[in-house]
Design an enzyme around this catalytic site. Structure first.
Site, PDB file in Angstrom:
ATOM      1  N   ASP A 118      75.481  -3.717 -79.611  1.00 57.98           N
ATOM      2  CA  ASP A 118      76.494  -4.055 -80.620  1.00 57.98           C
ATOM      3  C   ASP A 118      75.906  -4.971 -81.694  1.00 57.98           C
ATOM      4  OD1 ASP A 118      78.322  -2.654 -79.125  1.00 57.98           O
ATOM      5  OD2 ASP A 118      79.161  -4.445 -78.157  1.00 57.98           O
TER       6      ASP A 118
HETATM    7  N1  URA Z   1      77.822  -3.689 -73.545  1.00 58.06           N
HETATM    8  C1  URA Z   1      78.482  -4.219 -74.594  1.00 58.06           C
HETATM    9  O1  URA Z   1      79.653  -4.551 -74.491  1.00 58.06           O
HETATM   10  N2  URA Z   1      77.792  -4.386 -75.746  1.00 58.06           N
HETATM   11  C2  URA Z   1      76.500  -4.086 -75.907  1.00 58.06           C
HETATM   12  O2  URA Z   1      75.942  -4.284 -76.981  1.00 58.06           O
HETATM   13  C3  URA Z   1      75.827  -3.522 -74.807  1.00 58.06           C
HETATM   14  C4  URA Z   1      76.509  -3.327 -73.631  1.00 58.06           C
END
Ligand code: URA
Length: 270
Positions: free
Chosen positions: A119
């Protein structure tokens, strides 16, 4: 490249299937390359080739995708980036937002792409390669490699909540596979990459290992058991770790790491 030895003993590069050539060149996974062919976007020596049996000689044929010439580099490239927060996991963004492509050597290694995603606000290890088949193998549902995250969360998960995570919670898009989850003790938490300069009151740090790779999975799983994720960092991806690679920088994989990934790829494509 696919090499063979002729009856006279000299090494020669043999023709290979077009979709394999495209995947090796880092254009897309083998399946993605087949889609490009079917869409009529691939030409060999000027002729559109959409049949799956088409072969190319990498030394003499000129292959283009959307008019751009594609070549095989001698060796695929594999590197890991320590992704900082504030970057989206994409190789270009029509809205001009900061993206991870600006942090890795795309000029030197055309065709580099990220295997999976983190993310915008997540930090940590992100693998890049020019090897389309490798990307596909590592993300293959039956072969998803383990990924370890540390999350700073609101509150402290109870033993029952951790047990729920270990059994597999229900998310909107189906049940999760069981995940390892532990609350780190104070000393380990202080060393976690999500803690810089002390932990805010009322927070804790959870270590969680996932075998899957669904969108926002860690945040959604912890939300289901009542703990909002405040910061998230991935510190391993399958056999790979950052090994001191500073935030915002990258390092090439060493031969041992590449060999292990080749093993995973071999198992998946077998
Ligand atoms: N899980 C999440 O919530 N975000 C990420 O970036 C990776 C795994």
């Amino acid at each position: 490249m696919t090499r063979n030895t002729s009856e006279h003993g000299e090494e020669r590069i043999v023709p290979m299937r077009l979709q394999k050539f495209l995947a090796r060149a880092g254009v897309a996974s083998r399946r993605g390359s087949e889609n490009l062919m079917t869409a009529g976007r691939v030409r060999v020596n000027g002729e559109v080739r959409c049949e799956m049996g088409a072969k190319v000689d990498p030394l003499t044929d000129v292959v283009t995708v959307d008019g751009r010439v594609v070549r095989l580099s001698e060796q695929p490239c594999y590197l890991v980036l320590n992704k900082p927060a504030g970057y989206i996991t994409t190789m270009s963004d029509p809205y001009g937002r900061p993206c991870v492509a600006s942090l890795v050597p795309t000029e030197r290694y055309p065709g580099l792409f990220a295997v999976g995603r983190l993310d915008y606000d997540t930090t940590g290890i992100l693998l890049f390669t020019t090897d389309g088949d490798m990307g596909q193998a590592l993300l293959h549902p039956s072969h998803h490699v383990d990924k370890h995250y540390v999350a700073m969360v609101e509150g402290t998960p109870t033993a029952e909540e951790l047990a729920q995570l270990r059994e597999g919670v229900e998310l909107g898009d189906g049940p999760c596979a069981p995940a390892e989850a532990v609350v780190l003790d104070a000393d380990d938490a202080q060393c976690a990459a999500v803690v810089h300069g002390g932990m805010p009151r009322g927070t804790s740090v959870v270590g969680i290992t996932l075998h899957e790779g669904r969108k926002h999975q860690v945040k959604r799983m912890l939300a289901v058991v009542g703990h909002k994720v405040l910061r998230l960092h991935r510190d391993s991806f399958g056999p790979l770790e950052l090994r001191g690679c500073a935030e915002g920088s990258w390092r090439m994989l060493d031969d041992d790491e590449v060999r292990i990934l080749e093993g995973i790829k071999g198992d998946t494509l077998a």
